[in-house]
Design a protein around this motif. Structure first.
Motif, PDB file in Angstrom:
ATOM      1  N   SER A   1       2.248   1.738  -3.440  1.00  0.00           N
ATOM      2  CA  SER A   1       1.222   2.250  -4.347  1.00  0.00           C
ATOM      3  C   SER A   1       0.974   3.742  -4.127  1.00  0.00           C
ATOM      4  O   SER A   1       0.907   4.519  -5.087  1.00  0.00           O
ATOM      5  CB  SER A   1      -0.073   1.465  -4.155  1.00  0.00           C
ATOM      6  OG  SER A   1      -1.095   1.999  -4.954  1.00  0.00           O
TER       7      SER A   1
ATOM      8  N   SER B   1       0.829  -1.205   0.000  1.00  0.00           N
ATOM      9  CA  SER B   1       0.000   0.000   0.000  1.00  0.00           C
ATOM     10  C   SER B   1       0.864   1.255   0.000  1.00  0.00           C
ATOM     11  O   SER B   1       0.574   2.221  -0.714  1.00  0.00           O
ATOM     12  CB  SER B   1      -0.925   0.010   1.224  1.00  0.00           C
ATOM     13  OG  SER B   1      -1.842  -1.047   1.155  1.00  0.00           O
TER      14      SER B   1
ATOM     15  N   LYS C   1       3.834   5.881  -5.431  1.00  0.00           N
ATOM     16  CA  LYS C   1       3.796   6.027  -6.896  1.00  0.00           C
ATOM     17  C   LYS C   1       2.688   6.988  -7.312  1.00  0.00           C
ATOM     18  O   LYS C   1       2.882   7.831  -8.185  1.00  0.00           O
ATOM     19  CB  LYS C   1       3.596   4.678  -7.571  1.00  0.00           C
ATOM     20  CG  LYS C   1       3.659   4.796  -9.070  1.00  0.00           C
ATOM     21  CD  LYS C   1       3.649   3.471  -9.769  1.00  0.00           C
ATOM     22  CE  LYS C   1       3.877   3.712 -11.241  1.00  0.00           C
ATOM     23  NZ  LYS C   1       2.990   3.039 -12.096  1.00  0.00           N
ATOM     24  N   THR C   2       1.535   6.886  -6.665  1.00  0.00           N
ATOM     25  CA  THR C   2       0.400   7.744  -7.009  1.00  0.00           C
ATOM     26  C   THR C   2       0.686   9.213  -6.692  1.00  0.00           C
ATOM     27  O   THR C   2       0.440  10.086  -7.528  1.00  0.00           O
ATOM     28  CB  THR C   2      -0.868   7.291  -6.256  1.00  0.00           C
ATOM     29  OG1 THR C   2      -1.164   5.947  -6.636  1.00  0.00           O
ATOM     30  CG2 THR C   2      -2.050   8.184  -6.569  1.00  0.00           C
TER      31      THR C   2
END
Length: 74
Positions: free
Chosen positions: A39, A36, A42-43
């Motif tokens: 992620s 998580s 990266k977002t």
């Protein structure tokens, strides 16, 4: 970085995190939490990190320093 800290706290199932907090000392720390964080990183920042990067960083502050350095490399 405040949003990033809030996201990390949410994933670790706590109200807030400090820069000195060690990831592996949280009861909710596991491989899914690491994924998580990867992620979200990266977002928010467009930076790809690995679970190994998180574990090497050890603390929230060290991870933020690592991500900030990666962002400045772009």
């Amino acid at each position: 970085m405040e949003k990033y800290l809030d996201n990390i706290a949410e994933m670790l199932e706590v109200d807030s995190v400090s820069l000195d907090d060690e990831f592996q000392k949280f009861d909710s720390w596991d491989s899914l939490t690491a994924l998580s964080i990867i992620s979200v990183t990266k977002t928010i920042y467009g930076v790809i990190i690995t679970t190994e990067d998180i574990l090497k960083s050890k603390t929230v502050g060290n991870l933020i320093s690592f991500v900030t350095a990666k962002v400045s490399e772009k």
